[in-house]
Motif scaffolding. Sequence first.
Motif, short mmCIF file in Angstrom:
data_model
loop_
_atom_site.label_atom_id
_atom_site.label_comp_id
_atom_site.label_asym_id
_atom_site.label_seq_id
_atom_site.Cartn_x
_atom_site.Cartn_y
_atom_site.Cartn_z
N MET A 162 0.83 -1.22 0.00
CA MET A 162 0.00 0.00 0.00
C MET A 162 0.86 1.26 0.00
N ILE A 163 1.98 1.21 0.71
CA ILE A 163 2.90 2.36 0.72
C ILE A 163 3.45 2.61 -0.69
N ILE A 164 3.75 1.54 -1.42
CA ILE A 164 4.23 1.68 -2.81
C ILE A 164 3.18 2.40 -3.65
N PHE A 165 1.92 1.95 -3.55
CA PHE A 165 0.84 2.59 -4.31
C PHE A 165 0.72 4.08 -3.96
N ILE A 166 0.82 4.38 -2.67
CA ILE A 166 0.67 5.77 -2.21
C ILE A 166 1.81 6.64 -2.71
N LEU A 167 3.05 6.15 -2.57
CA LEU A 167 4.21 6.97 -2.97
C LEU A 167 4.22 7.22 -4.47
N GLY A 183 1.64 7.02 -6.50
CA GLY A 183 0.45 7.79 -6.84
C GLY A 183 0.58 9.27 -6.49
N THR A 184 1.14 9.56 -5.32
CA THR A 184 1.25 10.97 -4.90
C THR A 184 2.24 11.74 -5.77
N LYS A 185 3.29 11.07 -6.24
CA LYS A 185 4.25 11.77 -7.10
C LYS A 185 3.65 12.05 -8.47
N VAL A 186 2.87 11.08 -8.99
CA VAL A 186 2.18 11.31 -10.27
C VAL A 186 1.13 12.41 -10.10
N ALA A 187 0.39 12.35 -8.98
CA ALA A 187 -0.63 13.37 -8.71
C ALA A 187 0.02 14.75 -8.56
N GLY A 188 1.17 14.79 -7.87
CA GLY A 188 1.88 16.06 -7.71
C GLY A 188 2.34 16.63 -9.04
N HIS A 189 2.84 15.74 -9.91
CA HIS A 189 3.29 16.17 -11.24
C HIS A 189 2.12 16.76 -12.04
#
Length: 394
Positions: A8-13, A15-21
């Motif tokens: 789940m941490i992998i998905f979050i990290l 996902g958040t970097k793609v979302a941030g971009h």
Amino acid sequence: MTLELIKMIIFILLGTKVAGHLCNRFNLPVVFGELTLGLLLGPAILNMVQETDGIAMFSEIGIILLMFLVGLESDLNLLRRYLKPAIIVATFGVFVPFIFIAILGHLIGMGTPESFFLGIIFSATSLSITVQVLKEYDYLDNEAGSITLGAAILDDTLVVILISIFTAVVTFDASVGFTATMAWDLIGKKVLFFFIMYLVAKYFITPAMNLSSKMNAIKAKTAMALVLCFAFTIFAEEMGLSDIIGSFFIGLMLSSHEHSHEIETDIDTIGNSLFIPVFFVSIGLGINIEALYSQFGLIFLLSLGAILTKLMGGYFAARLMKVNRKSSFVIGSGMVSRGEMALIVAKIGQESGFITNEFFTVVIAAIIITTLISPLLLKFSIGLEQNDNDEVTA
């Protein structure tokens, strides 16, 4: 369990970097993308991330580190300078939504204690959401940013006191009367917390940090700063305050230390590379899509009331303190988000029986909607003020 958490941490990290971009590309606040990602990855849609104990632990560390960072990056002299308007904004920001949402609760058929507790829930302001947007747009070191930050901190403290008073009134036994224990819980603990914080700032922080700087150990200064951060997080909880109040104030006390920049850089790396993204994603995990459809009208009404009462309360309080209109709009917008503080208060209400399980989902949905809208509203208001400043400069 451990492997599931890592997954789940992998998905979050990722996902958040793609979302941030994507947010940076489309000129949106990054925190909006992280909050939306929580809704997408959570049980409501993809069900790739769940609200487990492990995620809750990472999330809790994330908010503590975020508020510690905000303290480190804050200007103590600037906060002192704008203390009076911050007090007025916090007072309006708490009592305007408290009164109007309590009235709304009564109008939709809730009992008097339940209506008052609903008002308390929506009196809270999410300090973390607001400061993340202010940090992103370099808005912590000006009038509007300093007033908003100070007001949000005081807001949390006022809400904690309101809960204490409410609980004391509801459980009051006339035959016993007002006791010293009640006075200690309501006021004494809070006064003691700030008195000890003052003593630590004056007599302990510098010797402790100087000692760590002499240690022949990797990142000793940062480790000592984290020890202080976590210690005062625990102490704040013990004194009946929010844990983030403790982490913020110890960060603020460390902000004037000669090694503060080095500590800030290290904490920023630790927090924003792992724990802080988990915190923001975790807020979006609690949305129930079915409830959004079945209770849409009530959620919309509660969300609209929550947004307008905070926005107007903050705006008019700032205007009362002679702040210009556009800066007042920034301040009002910065008070809108409910986030983690309101979620905590709502959970207390559910466990105490003041919020039914059925209505709890409505409350959570309204909190998350205000949290999603707040970064966009704050960015819009900051843009208005910046455009106005650019025109004056030109």
